[in-house]
Design a protein around this motif. Structure first.
Motif, PDB file in Angstrom:
ATOM      1  N   LYS A  97      -1.713   2.398   9.301  1.00 32.81           N
ATOM      2  CA  LYS A  97      -2.319   1.263  10.011  1.00 32.81           C
ATOM      3  C   LYS A  97      -1.846   1.132  11.456  1.00 32.81           C
ATOM      4  CE  LYS A  97      -2.672  -1.330   5.659  1.00 32.81           C
ATOM      5  NZ  LYS A  97      -1.983  -0.277   4.858  1.00 32.81           N
ATOM      6  N   TYR A  98      -0.626   1.567  11.721  1.00 33.16           N
ATOM      7  CA  TYR A  98      -0.122   1.407  13.084  1.00 33.16           C
ATOM      8  C   TYR A  98      -0.911   2.254  14.084  1.00 33.16           C
ATOM      9  CZ  TYR A  98       2.318   5.917  13.602  1.00 33.16           C
ATOM     10  OH  TYR A  98       2.622   7.243  13.743  1.00 33.16           O
ATOM     11  N   ALA A  99      -1.639   3.267  13.596  1.00 28.33           N
ATOM     12  CA  ALA A  99      -2.369   4.178  14.472  1.00 28.33           C
ATOM     13  C   ALA A  99      -3.859   3.853  14.561  1.00 28.33           C
ATOM     14  CB  ALA A  99      -2.181   5.616  13.991  1.00 28.33           C
ATOM     15  N   TYR A 100      -4.279   2.710  14.052  1.00 22.98           N
ATOM     16  CA  TYR A 100      -5.698   2.355  14.089  1.00 22.98           C
ATOM     17  C   TYR A 100      -6.213   2.168  15.524  1.00 22.98           C
ATOM     18  CZ  TYR A 100      -6.422   1.388   9.047  1.00 22.98           C
ATOM     19  OH  TYR A 100      -6.572   1.483   7.677  1.00 22.98           O
ATOM     20  N   GLY A 101      -5.409   1.555  16.361  1.00 20.14           N
ATOM     21  CA  GLY A 101      -5.852   1.225  17.713  1.00 20.14           C
ATOM     22  C   GLY A 101      -5.274   2.164  18.754  1.00 20.14           C
ATOM     23  N   GLN A 102      -5.093   1.645  19.980  1.00 21.93           N
ATOM     24  CA  GLN A 102      -4.531   2.458  21.053  1.00 21.93           C
ATOM     25  C   GLN A 102      -3.046   2.724  20.794  1.00 21.93           C
ATOM     26  OE1 GLN A 102      -5.347   1.375  25.102  1.00 21.93           O
ATOM     27  NE2 GLN A 102      -7.430   0.678  24.655  1.00 21.93           N
ATOM     28  N   ASP A 103      -2.554   3.781  21.390  1.00 24.02           N
ATOM     29  CA  ASP A 103      -1.151   4.161  21.235  1.00 24.02           C
ATOM     30  C   ASP A 103      -0.238   2.984  21.602  1.00 24.02           C
ATOM     31  OD1 ASP A 103       1.441   5.216  21.435  1.00 24.02           O
ATOM     32  OD2 ASP A 103       0.694   7.172  22.067  1.00 24.02           O
ATOM     33  N   TYR A 104       0.549   2.551  20.639  1.00 26.70           N
ATOM     34  CA  TYR A 104       1.366   1.349  20.821  1.00 26.70           C
ATOM     35  C   TYR A 104       2.405   1.485  21.928  1.00 26.70           C
ATOM     36  CZ  TYR A 104       5.048   3.728  18.123  1.00 26.70           C
ATOM     37  OH  TYR A 104       6.007   4.610  17.682  1.00 26.70           O
ATOM     38  N   HIS A 105       2.831   2.711  22.214  1.00 26.64           N
ATOM     39  CA  HIS A 105       3.834   2.899  23.269  1.00 26.64           C
ATOM     40  C   HIS A 105       3.351   2.273  24.587  1.00 26.64           C
ATOM     41  CE1 HIS A 105       4.853   6.181  20.447  1.00 26.64           C
ATOM     42  NE2 HIS A 105       6.091   5.941  20.826  1.00 26.64           N
ATOM     43  N   HIS A 106       2.103   2.572  24.931  1.00 25.02           N
ATOM     44  CA  HIS A 106       1.550   2.072  26.195  1.00 25.02           C
ATOM     45  C   HIS A 106       1.319   0.567  26.136  1.00 25.02           C
ATOM     46  CE1 HIS A 106       1.182   6.272  26.967  1.00 25.02           C
ATOM     47  NE2 HIS A 106       0.194   6.448  26.109  1.00 25.02           N
ATOM     48  N   VAL A 107       0.820   0.088  25.020  1.00 24.96           N
ATOM     49  CA  VAL A 107       0.519  -1.335  24.868  1.00 24.96           C
ATOM     50  C   VAL A 107       1.792  -2.174  25.018  1.00 24.96           C
ATOM     51  CG1 VAL A 107      -0.363  -3.118  23.306  1.00 24.96           C
ATOM     52  CG2 VAL A 107      -1.450  -0.857  23.356  1.00 24.96           C
ATOM     53  N   ILE A 108       2.843  -1.770  24.317  1.00 22.27           N
ATOM     54  CA  ILE A 108       4.073  -2.556  24.325  1.00 22.27           C
ATOM     55  C   ILE A 108       4.837  -2.396  25.637  1.00 22.27           C
ATOM     56  CG2 ILE A 108       6.305  -2.931  23.189  1.00 22.27           C
ATOM     57  CD1 ILE A 108       5.017  -2.063  20.577  1.00 22.27           C
ATOM     58  N   LYS A 109       4.820  -1.180  26.196  1.00 30.13           N
ATOM     59  CA  LYS A 109       5.556  -0.945  27.441  1.00 30.13           C
ATOM     60  C   LYS A 109       5.078  -1.886  28.547  1.00 30.13           C
ATOM     61  CE  LYS A 109       8.953   1.765  28.668  1.00 30.13           C
ATOM     62  NZ  LYS A 109       9.069   3.196  28.560  1.00 30.13           N
ATOM     63  N   GLU A 110       3.776  -2.116  28.607  1.00 27.18           N
ATOM     64  CA  GLU A 110       3.231  -3.021  29.616  1.00 27.18           C
ATOM     65  C   GLU A 110       3.724  -4.453  29.398  1.00 27.18           C
ATOM     66  OE1 GLU A 110       1.565  -2.309  32.439  1.00 27.18           O
ATOM     67  OE2 GLU A 110       2.084  -0.265  31.810  1.00 27.18           O
ATOM     68  N   LYS A 111       3.772  -4.864  28.138  1.00 23.57           N
ATOM     69  CA  LYS A 111       4.257  -6.209  27.829  1.00 23.57           C
ATOM     70  C   LYS A 111       5.741  -6.350  28.187  1.00 23.57           C
ATOM     71  CE  LYS A 111       1.024  -7.151  24.026  1.00 23.57           C
ATOM     72  NZ  LYS A 111       0.355  -8.329  24.601  1.00 23.57           N
ATOM     73  N   LEU A 112       6.517  -5.301  27.914  1.00 21.88           N
ATOM     74  CA  LEU A 112       7.948  -5.337  28.235  1.00 21.88           C
ATOM     75  C   LEU A 112       8.174  -5.390  29.744  1.00 21.88           C
ATOM     76  CD1 LEU A 112       9.412  -2.741  25.697  1.00 21.88           C
ATOM     77  CD2 LEU A 112       9.516  -5.223  25.566  1.00 21.88           C
ATOM     78  N   LYS A 113       7.350  -4.667  30.479  1.00 22.49           N
ATOM     79  CA  LYS A 113       7.451  -4.711  31.951  1.00 22.49           C
ATOM     80  C   LYS A 113       7.173  -6.117  32.455  1.00 22.49           C
ATOM     81  CE  LYS A 113       6.081   0.071  32.978  1.00 22.49           C
ATOM     82  NZ  LYS A 113       4.968   0.916  33.501  1.00 22.49           N
ATOM     83  N   GLU A 114       6.157  -6.747  31.860  1.00 22.37           N
ATOM     84  CA  GLU A 114       5.824  -8.127  32.245  1.00 22.37           C
ATOM     85  C   GLU A 114       6.976  -9.075  31.933  1.00 22.37           C
ATOM     86  OE1 GLU A 114       1.984 -10.080  31.727  1.00 22.37           O
ATOM     87  OE2 GLU A 114       1.252  -8.202  30.854  1.00 22.37           O
ATOM     88  N   LEU A 115       7.590  -8.886  30.767  1.00 22.13           N
ATOM     89  CA  LEU A 115       8.698  -9.760  30.382  1.00 22.13           C
ATOM     90  C   LEU A 115       9.892  -9.570  31.316  1.00 22.13           C
ATOM     91  CD1 LEU A 115       9.852 -11.860  28.463  1.00 22.13           C
ATOM     92  CD2 LEU A 115      10.508 -10.018  26.900  1.00 22.13           C
ATOM     93  N   LEU A 116      10.196  -8.336  31.658  1.00 19.41           N
ATOM     94  CA  LEU A 116      11.313  -8.079  32.576  1.00 19.41           C
ATOM     95  C   LEU A 116      11.018  -8.651  33.957  1.00 19.41           C
ATOM     96  CD1 LEU A 116      14.075  -6.839  33.039  1.00 19.41           C
ATOM     97  CD2 LEU A 116      12.958  -4.644  33.512  1.00 19.41           C
ATOM     98  N   PHE A 117       9.776  -8.512  34.418  1.00 22.50           N
ATOM     99  CA  PHE A 117       9.388  -9.079  35.711  1.00 22.50           C
ATOM    100  C   PHE A 117       9.541 -10.602  35.689  1.00 22.50           C
ATOM    101  CE2 PHE A 117       6.138 -10.923  38.542  1.00 22.50           C
ATOM    102  CZ  PHE A 117       6.546 -10.389  39.751  1.00 22.50           C
ATOM    103  N   PHE A 118       9.153 -11.221  34.565  1.00 21.06           N
ATOM    104  CA  PHE A 118       9.296 -12.675  34.412  1.00 21.06           C
ATOM    105  C   PHE A 118      10.770 -13.070  34.503  1.00 21.06           C
ATOM    106  CE2 PHE A 118      10.420 -16.158  31.559  1.00 21.06           C
ATOM    107  CZ  PHE A 118       9.628 -17.189  32.023  1.00 21.06           C
ATOM    108  N   ILE A 119      11.631 -12.337  33.803  1.00 15.90           N
ATOM    109  CA  ILE A 119      13.072 -12.640  33.808  1.00 15.90           C
ATOM    110  C   ILE A 119      13.630 -12.540  35.229  1.00 15.90           C
ATOM    111  CG2 ILE A 119      15.338 -11.794  33.055  1.00 15.90           C
ATOM    112  CD1 ILE A 119      13.959 -10.925  30.416  1.00 15.90           C
ATOM    113  N   GLN A 120      13.224 -11.488  35.934  1.00 11.17           N
ATOM    114  CA  GLN A 120      13.713 -11.304  37.300  1.00 11.17           C
ATOM    115  C   GLN A 120      13.177 -12.369  38.251  1.00 11.17           C
ATOM    116  OE1 GLN A 120      12.346  -7.270  37.567  1.00 11.17           O
ATOM    117  NE2 GLN A 120      14.352  -6.394  37.072  1.00 11.17           N
TER     118      GLN A 120
END
Length: 310
Positions: A97-120
């Motif tokens: 099921k984890y592979a049904y959609g787009q590659d999760y690496h890219h999806v989550i990496k963008e969210k993590l970048k946003e979170l780090l930018f928010f923290i900074q």
């Protein structure tokens, strides 16, 4: 005064994580994982990792995030739900099921970048790194340490409210925050995952022999599939969800709300004959943003042919 500032910073980080769509967020003090060290060493010594030689690399870094990020003080663990609203055609080769959609690496990496930018932006000069299966980080150990769930007998992180169908990711930062505490184990006497594993990869409660797992065979192993495994794959072509599907806690799984993780129409509707006839060009076009590309077209064909021989 200092404690109230730390409390506020911790709160706004967790609120932002929720806004970004993460299921939950827990935080641990960065340091050496003493309890994990002997477990990891034994697992490697018993060759439970099979051909995954990369697991032998960076042993110290796997156990100590301060060796990955200079001045690391906190490990922010995050869960992202991937449980689908619709399952694939039952008359097809099975895909995790984890592979049904787009590659999760890219999806989550963008969210993590946003979170780090928010923290900074909100807190100031904070250094950190984002991790999504991309470096030697023991994701499940950190998530459990920060109270997001417990590591079950199938070695997956499990929560009482939502089961285990989610990705785990981390931000490791040089910022002191409030730290969460671990939760308790709620597997009890249940052995559903051990009993159901088609290849008997769960060799003991909480111990998975990665070299016997269908996910390992269909994704990680680059050589020919072992003949002794014929007839044991139960039509799993890419990955395997059996030990999660039978877990009683996953009756509480709810569909995710991340559009990028929505199942591709092809994965839902493809039949066995569609997969049998797929060409290299079609595979590249249809699954260009999919986790299936990790196995490559040749790997997917190998898996399908192996299932057809059974």
């Amino acid at each position: 005064m200092q404690s109230s500032i730390i409390h506020h910073q911790t709160s706004i980080i967790k609120q932002e994580a929720q806004r970004l769509g993460f299921l939950s967020c827990g935080i641990s003090k960065a340091g050496f994982l003493e309890q994990e060290a002997p477990r990891l060493e034994n697992w490697l010594n018993q060759n439970r990792h099979g051909e995954m030689r990369y697991m032998e690399n960076h042993f110290d870094k796997r156990l100590d995030p301060t060796l990955l990020v200079d001045g690391a003080k906190s490990v922010i663990s995050l869960l992202l739900n991937y449980y689908p609203s619709e399952l694939q055609n039952q008359e097809s080769y099975k895909i995790s099921k984890y592979a049904y959609g787009q590659d999760y690496h890219h999806v989550i990496k963008e969210k993590l970048k946003e979170l780090l930018f928010f923290i900074q932006s909100e807190i100031g000069e904070v250094s950190g790194r984002a991790f999504v299966d991309s470096a030697p980080v023991l994701d499940k150990a950190w998530a459990a340490k920060s109270g997001l769930g417990w590591i079950g007998k199938n070695s997956n992180l499990i929560t009482q409210k939502t089961g285990s169908f989610y990705f785990i990711a981390e931000l490791i930062v040089d910022l002191d925050l409030e730290y969460d505490t671990a939760t308790t184990d709620h597997c009890g006497t249940c052995t559903a995952c051990i009993d159901a594993c088609p290849t008997e990869a769960i060799v003991a409660p909480y111990v998975v022999d990665g070299s016997k797992c269908i996910s390992y065979f269909t994704i990680e192993l680059k050589d020919n599939l072992p003949q002794e495994m014929k007839g044991k794959f139960d039509d799993w072509m890419f990955g395997c969800d059996v030990c999660q599907d039978v877990c009683p806690w996953n009756r509480f799984s709810q569909p995710h709300s991340e559009p990028l993780l929505n199942a591709s129409p092809e994965i839902l509707k493809f039949s066995k004959s569609d997969w049998d006839e797929i060409t290299h060009d079609t595979f590249q076009q249809v699954f260009k943003n999919s986790a299936l590309k990790r196995a490559k077209f040749e790997g997917v064909l190998r898996n399908i042919n192996f299932l057809k021989e059974c």
